[in-house]
Design an enzyme around this catalytic site. Sequence first.
Site, PDB file in Angstrom:
ATOM      1  N   GLN A 303       0.832  -1.205   0.000  1.00 21.56           N
ATOM      2  CA  GLN A 303       0.000   0.000   0.000  1.00 21.56           C
ATOM      3  C   GLN A 303       0.870   1.260   0.000  1.00 21.56           C
ATOM      4  OE1 GLN A 303      -3.345  -0.119  -0.275  1.00 21.56           O
ATOM      5  NE2 GLN A 303      -3.379   2.114  -0.466  1.00 21.56           N
ATOM      6  N   HIS A 331      -7.916  -2.843   2.096  1.00 22.25           N
ATOM      7  CA  HIS A 331      -7.332  -4.061   1.534  1.00 22.25           C
ATOM      8  C   HIS A 331      -6.419  -4.767   2.531  1.00 22.25           C
ATOM      9  CE1 HIS A 331      -8.831  -3.869  -2.599  1.00 22.25           C
ATOM     10  NE2 HIS A 331      -8.742  -2.543  -2.482  1.00 22.25           N
ATOM     11  N   GLU A 385     -15.806   4.297  -6.352  1.00 24.90           N
ATOM     12  CA  GLU A 385     -15.029   3.144  -6.823  1.00 24.90           C
ATOM     13  C   GLU A 385     -15.993   2.001  -7.096  1.00 24.90           C
ATOM     14  OE1 GLU A 385     -11.757   2.073  -4.275  1.00 24.90           O
ATOM     15  OE2 GLU A 385     -10.798   4.032  -4.472  1.00 24.90           O
TER      16      GLU A 385
HETATM   17 ZN   LIG Z   1      -9.986  -1.191  -3.524  1.00 23.46          ZN
END
Ligand SMILES: [Zn+2]
Length: 418
Positions: A303, A331, A385
């Site tokens: 990340q 995540h 998203e």
């Molecule tokens: Zn994502």
Amino acid sequence: MIKKAIKFTLLILCFSIMLFWSYSRIEKINEKKQFISGICVLKEYREEKAEDYFNYHKIHPTFELDTIISDVNEKEGKVLYYDSFIDLIKQPNYVDCIKYYFNNKEASINDVININSKQLLDLDYDNVLAEYLYLDLEGSIIRKCVDYSKKHSEIETADVIYIVDLGLEDINPSKHFLSLIYTDFFLPARIERYIKYYEENESFSPRQVVEIVNCDADQQFYTNIVPSDLSKGLLVINNKFNYLEKDYVPENLVVVDGKYSYYGARMEKTAYDAFVEMCEAAKENLLYIIVAGDNGYRSYNHQNELYGYYEYVYGTEGADECSARAGHSEHQTGLAVDIEVIILEGNRTYSYSSRYDWVKENCWEFGFIYRYQAGKEHLTGYQEESWHYRYVGKEVALYIKEHDITFDEYYTYFVKGY
Ligand SMILES: [Zn+2]
């Protein structure tokens, strides 16, 4: 000589007693006469019950004449007005009760018994106390309601009870206060934040204010950050106010089957099982779901690199809209997945631009939520998203969908615990 003096004193004493007795008797007779002359004109009045009416009135001075007549007429014997007295005397602290009864002229015997049973004998009897006395409330609540009503006489009884019930009696009921407390997902513990935010944003609706504060979005993103509470299990939150440590790796990570991931993505086992179920159901609708890249579980370091790349390209502000800073990505929990949806041959329901619609609509049936939606950017801190889904379990997912709230708000309201 002394004997004479005693005799004389006794005589005077007797005389005074007689005088006093006849005086109080005359007074009582007058009072009674006056009472009878008022009540005797009423329809149900019965001459032979005159004495009973008067006695009953003495016990319940606040009762209407109609009530007195009907109560007394209903009861044939003469015991009626004794009942209350006997009840009063039966109280273990009857001395206090009797004192209260004589000190508070408006209070009936029933009132006193009720006040005593609720342990409120230290309160004076007045209209405010009378308002709450026969409602189904505990004495300690009545005491708070009475206090509150005396301080804020403009606030109505039902509102007062609600305010006391919420434990907000110490908050000044400013102009937004009442509208806020009746708003969905209102949390008493956040009242001061709601009021502050509302005062700074007067054009907002109470619901908008509550929603923003519940999402912590009344604060700058990435301020006041705290470690994510891992004890919440599958409902852990990781967002711009909650972070996971550098070395945190979820337990039960599994590798996604090659059918659904070309790059060996990993997911938390429970979320993965639900994901497979969703992929299979999508197939029946001629849609093929696959993990986008390896974007299931993402480590802290991964990340960090990703965010660094976006920051290099778009600057900090731009990067923050589309990518999480290291430690703050969903995540890293292993419970989120980015997907690609491919339209299978023969599918006439969806087009390239609407290819995510089935997942957006149906993901909750498999325990996923469409996490970052358009119109909620100010709450989540992310632009829309369509590809990002978060596992929360079926029940929670359904609730979130039906109430059109964000997981951030759901978490604060139901999971965080106040
Ligand atoms: Zn994502």
